[in-house]
Motif scaffolding. Structure first.
Motif: not given
Length: 292
Positions: A79-88, A109-115
């Protein structure tokens, strides 16, 4: 068929992408006591398996272990945490604009970021899981019961062998008991002759005393009841039901008859025979403690 309360059974199978293993073992217990350990997330199986097992087993302390391992990835999802990915992504863009550097953010790179990505277990239907576990559990239980029956047969043979030994001793007591009355009568006659220094004695008095003695030491009623208890025990042991508690009750009655016989006999040989009976009864009692 007589069953022991000790047993072991194990089965495993791969069903619907899951490796399922069920193992159970048991030891003696007065009642039915069930304890189940399952793989994480499958605790709901305990009550269902307890309900099933209680229809197959009556007594014993039973431990069951259920292992469920996925051999495919069908029960997990990423599952993608879209809100967190958007923040990154927003933070990367802000850094690039603020410090005039290249924004080299990529999806890898984005996928390797925490959570940003989370692996979670797909919600499973409890009834469906039980439906695939139950056949494996049934196979394990069948093996478990088969082992109990093998052990039960050994227990039954041992108990009936000891029962025969006891009945043989009972026969000796029944044969010997009337002789003790005759011997008592002769001893009484000889003793009175010695005291009176005469052979002119009231024979009726001798017979009366002997009759009183015979009544006190008569064990016919007890030996008949003891034989009856053994006949009842043999019938019970042919039952297909759980019989351990019934046999335990009969053992109490047998011990009562043996104690009564022991309190009546005055002959040393018979007293030794009664001790032998009690010893065999105790061994039978110990074996019956193992019967379901």
């Amino acid at each position: 068929m007589i069953r022991s309360m000790t047993g072991f059974g194990r089965a495993e199978a791969t069903v619907s992408g899951k490796l399922i293993a069920v193992e159970l073992k048991s030891v003696n217990h007065r009642y039915f006591e069930f304890n189940c350990r399952t793989s994480r997330g499958y605790a709901f199986l305990e009550e269902k398996l307890k309900s099933y097992l209680s229809t197959r087993v009556s007594r014993g302390k039973i431990d069951m272990f259920v292992s469920i391992t996925s051999v495919e990835d069908s029960d997990v999802e990423v599952v993608v945490n879209h809100s967190l990915a958007s923040g990154y992504a927003k933070a990367f863009s802000e850094l690039a604009d603020t410090y005039n550097v290249e924004n080299d953010l990529t999806s890898s790179i984005l996928a390797r970021l925490p959570d940003v990505l989370n692996v979670r277990k797909v919600q499973e239907d409890e009834n469906e899981i039980f439906d695939i576990v139950k056949p494996v559990a049934e196979e394990a239980v069948n093996k478990f019961i088969a082992m109990r029956e093998v052990e039960g047969k050994k227990l039954s043979e041992d108990v009936m062998g000891r029962a025969k030994t006891i009945l043989d001793i009972v026969s000796l007591i029944e044969e010997r008991s009337p002789e003790t009355v005759k011997e008592y009568e002769k001893r009484l006659y000889d003793r009175i002759c010695e005291l009176l220094e005469s052979t002119t004695i009231d024979q009726q008095r001798i017979l009366t005393e002997a009759a009183i003695f015979a009544d006190k030491v008569a064990v016919a009623e007890e030996t008949v009841r003891l034989r009856s208890h053994f006949e009842q025990m043999e019938l019970i042991m042919q039952s297909s039901e759980a019989v351990g508690r019934k046999l335990d009750f009969i053992m109490q009655e047998m011990n009562r008859e043996a104690n009564t016989i022991g309190s009546k006999v005055t002959d040393a040989e018979l007293a030794h025979r009664v001790v032998d009976i009690k010893a065999e009864l105790e061994k039978i009692r110990e074996q019956i403690q193992n019967i379901e």
